[in-house]
Design a protein around this motif. Structure first.
Motif, mmCIF file in Angstrom:
data_model
loop_
_atom_site.group_PDB
_atom_site.id
_atom_site.type_symbol
_atom_site.label_atom_id
_atom_site.label_comp_id
_atom_site.label_asym_id
_atom_site.label_seq_id
_atom_site.Cartn_x
_atom_site.Cartn_y
_atom_site.Cartn_z
ATOM 1 N N GLY A 1 -22.313 42.221 40.379
ATOM 2 C CA GLY A 1 -23.657 41.876 39.974
ATOM 3 C C GLY A 1 -24.374 41.050 41.032
ATOM 4 O O GLY A 1 -24.105 41.174 42.218
ATOM 5 N N TYR A 2 -25.244 40.184 40.608
ATOM 6 C CA TYR A 2 -26.058 39.373 41.512
ATOM 7 C C TYR A 2 -25.182 38.503 42.412
ATOM 8 O O TYR A 2 -24.134 38.004 41.984
ATOM 9 C CB TYR A 2 -26.993 38.498 40.687
ATOM 10 C CG TYR A 2 -28.013 37.743 41.512
ATOM 11 C CD1 TYR A 2 -27.808 36.405 41.841
ATOM 12 C CD2 TYR A 2 -29.167 38.367 41.956
ATOM 13 C CE1 TYR A 2 -28.728 35.715 42.597
ATOM 14 C CE2 TYR A 2 -30.109 37.679 42.707
ATOM 15 C CZ TYR A 2 -29.869 36.353 43.030
ATOM 16 O OH TYR A 2 -30.791 35.667 43.795
ATOM 17 N N THR A 3 -25.629 38.295 43.650
ATOM 18 C CA THR A 3 -24.903 37.440 44.585
ATOM 19 C C THR A 3 -25.481 36.034 44.558
ATOM 20 O O THR A 3 -26.676 35.843 44.804
ATOM 21 C CB THR A 3 -24.980 38.006 46.005
ATOM 22 O OG1 THR A 3 -24.391 39.311 46.023
ATOM 23 C CG2 THR A 3 -24.221 37.103 46.969
ATOM 24 N N PHE A 4 -24.637 35.060 44.294
ATOM 25 C CA PHE A 4 -25.045 33.668 44.243
ATOM 26 C C PHE A 4 -24.616 32.930 45.504
ATOM 27 O O PHE A 4 -23.841 33.442 46.295
ATOM 28 C CB PHE A 4 -24.435 33.001 43.009
ATOM 29 C CG PHE A 4 -24.930 33.582 41.722
ATOM 30 C CD1 PHE A 4 -24.216 34.582 41.088
ATOM 31 C CD2 PHE A 4 -26.113 33.152 41.163
ATOM 32 C CE1 PHE A 4 -24.674 35.146 39.909
ATOM 33 C CE2 PHE A 4 -26.585 33.700 39.984
ATOM 34 C CZ PHE A 4 -25.866 34.701 39.360
ATOM 35 N N ASN A 5 -25.095 31.718 45.662
ATOM 36 C CA ASN A 5 -24.751 30.984 46.880
ATOM 37 C C ASN A 5 -23.394 30.284 46.775
ATOM 38 O O ASN A 5 -22.812 29.908 47.786
ATOM 39 C CB ASN A 5 -25.848 29.972 47.234
ATOM 40 C CG ASN A 5 -25.906 28.792 46.270
ATOM 41 O OD1 ASN A 5 -25.334 28.824 45.190
ATOM 42 N ND2 ASN A 5 -26.598 27.743 46.673
ATOM 43 N N THR A 6 -22.881 30.131 45.552
ATOM 44 C CA THR A 6 -21.641 29.387 45.374
ATOM 45 C C THR A 6 -20.748 30.045 44.330
ATOM 46 O O THR A 6 -21.226 30.460 43.263
ATOM 47 C CB THR A 6 -21.935 27.937 44.930
ATOM 48 O OG1 THR A 6 -22.815 27.323 45.866
ATOM 49 C CG2 THR A 6 -20.646 27.125 44.854
ATOM 50 N N TYR A 7 -19.475 30.123 44.673
ATOM 51 C CA TYR A 7 -18.443 30.620 43.752
ATOM 52 C C TYR A 7 -17.341 29.576 43.703
ATOM 53 O O TYR A 7 -16.901 29.096 44.757
ATOM 54 C CB TYR A 7 -17.895 31.967 44.239
ATOM 55 C CG TYR A 7 -18.916 33.075 44.145
ATOM 56 C CD1 TYR A 7 -19.946 33.175 45.072
ATOM 57 C CD2 TYR A 7 -18.868 34.004 43.110
ATOM 58 C CE1 TYR A 7 -20.910 34.167 44.966
ATOM 59 C CE2 TYR A 7 -19.819 34.999 43.003
ATOM 60 C CZ TYR A 7 -20.835 35.080 43.935
ATOM 61 O OH TYR A 7 -21.781 36.063 43.827
ATOM 62 N N SER A 8 -16.914 29.259 42.503
ATOM 63 C CA SER A 8 -16.008 28.109 42.373
ATOM 64 C C SER A 8 -14.907 28.366 41.369
ATOM 65 O O SER A 8 -14.966 29.292 40.563
ATOM 66 C CB SER A 8 -16.813 26.873 41.933
ATOM 67 O OG SER A 8 -17.761 26.533 42.920
ATOM 68 N N TRP A 9 -13.929 27.473 41.417
ATOM 69 C CA TRP A 9 -12.835 27.440 40.456
ATOM 70 C C TRP A 9 -12.887 26.118 39.693
ATOM 71 O O TRP A 9 -13.052 25.056 40.293
ATOM 72 C CB TRP A 9 -11.488 27.542 41.167
ATOM 73 C CG TRP A 9 -11.209 28.877 41.764
ATOM 74 C CD1 TRP A 9 -11.339 29.244 43.073
ATOM 75 C CD2 TRP A 9 -10.737 30.041 41.066
ATOM 76 N NE1 TRP A 9 -10.979 30.552 43.239
ATOM 77 C CE2 TRP A 9 -10.607 31.067 42.023
ATOM 78 C CE3 TRP A 9 -10.410 30.312 39.738
ATOM 79 C CZ2 TRP A 9 -10.165 32.337 41.685
ATOM 80 C CZ3 TRP A 9 -9.972 31.578 39.407
ATOM 81 C CH2 TRP A 9 -9.853 32.575 40.364
ATOM 82 N N PHE A 10 -12.702 26.231 38.399
ATOM 83 C CA PHE A 10 -12.589 25.075 37.526
ATOM 84 C C PHE A 10 -11.297 25.197 36.721
ATOM 85 O O PHE A 10 -10.798 26.291 36.504
ATOM 86 C CB PHE A 10 -13.778 24.989 36.559
ATOM 87 C CG PHE A 10 -15.039 24.502 37.201
ATOM 88 C CD1 PHE A 10 -15.798 25.355 37.997
ATOM 89 C CD2 PHE A 10 -15.475 23.205 37.021
ATOM 90 C CE1 PHE A 10 -16.967 24.904 38.603
ATOM 91 C CE2 PHE A 10 -16.644 22.746 37.614
ATOM 92 C CZ PHE A 10 -17.395 23.604 38.403
ATOM 93 N N ARG A 11 -10.808 24.076 36.279
ATOM 94 C CA ARG A 11 -9.603 24.065 35.455
ATOM 95 C C ARG A 11 -9.871 23.284 34.179
ATOM 96 O O ARG A 11 -10.553 22.246 34.195
ATOM 97 C CB ARG A 11 -8.434 23.414 36.194
ATOM 98 C CG ARG A 11 -7.164 23.357 35.385
ATOM 99 C CD ARG A 11 -6.075 22.634 36.121
ATOM 100 N NE ARG A 11 -6.256 21.186 36.103
ATOM 101 C CZ ARG A 11 -5.493 20.343 36.801
ATOM 102 N NH1 ARG A 11 -4.556 20.819 37.600
ATOM 103 N NH2 ARG A 11 -5.692 19.058 36.719
ATOM 104 N N GLN A 12 -9.319 23.785 33.101
ATOM 105 C CA GLN A 12 -9.395 23.060 31.837
ATOM 106 C C GLN A 12 -8.009 23.001 31.222
ATOM 107 O O GLN A 12 -7.429 24.039 30.879
ATOM 108 C CB GLN A 12 -10.377 23.717 30.873
ATOM 109 C CG GLN A 12 -10.627 22.878 29.633
ATOM 110 C CD GLN A 12 -11.887 23.308 28.906
ATOM 111 O OE1 GLN A 12 -12.353 24.426 29.024
ATOM 112 N NE2 GLN A 12 -12.464 22.394 28.140
#
Length: 122
Positions: free
Chosen positions: A26-37
């Motif tokens: 889909g759309y390209t964003f400026n940031t891709y990240s990982w989060f943990r819960q």
């Protein structure tokens, strides 16, 4: 239609390694990240990749053990987790968004999230 699909989670032994992947479409964003819960805890930032600078950031808690990278063409995001600890156990989420500079650790900056992949370290 933005879609983020994580994979690579599972069970691992303390001291071992796991590599997580996140397929992005889909759309390209400026940031891709990982989060943990972790169970009973708030979602916390693990690492981020800024596409414009092709630079990765890792939260202090994971520095030296985790590394983030992204395939520029496919936008697939990766998290290499080494020297795993029991406290690394949790659900790991991939997130994307138009994140303001210096704000990558804030979940509110992200508009899209994957379903998560569980990592259990024993």
């Amino acid at each position: 239609h933005v879609q983020l699909v994580e994979s690579g989670g599972g069970s691992a032994l303390a001291g071992g390694s796991v590599r997580l992947s996140c397929a992005a479409s889909g759309y390209t964003f400026n940031t891709y990240s990982w989060f943990r819960q972790a169970p009973g805890q708030e979602r916390e930032a693990v690492a981020a990749w800024y596409r414009m600078s092709s630079r990765g950031y890792v939260a202090d808690s994971f520095e030296g053990r985790f590394a983030v990278s992204q395939d520029a063409a496919s936008r697939a995001l990766y998290l290499q987790m080494n020297d795993l600890k029991v406290e690394d156990t949790g659900m790991y989420y991939c997130a994307s968004g138009m994140v303001r500079s210096g704000r990558w650790e804030s979940p509110d900056e992200y508009g899209y999230w994957g379903q998560g992949t569980q990592v259990t370290v024993s």
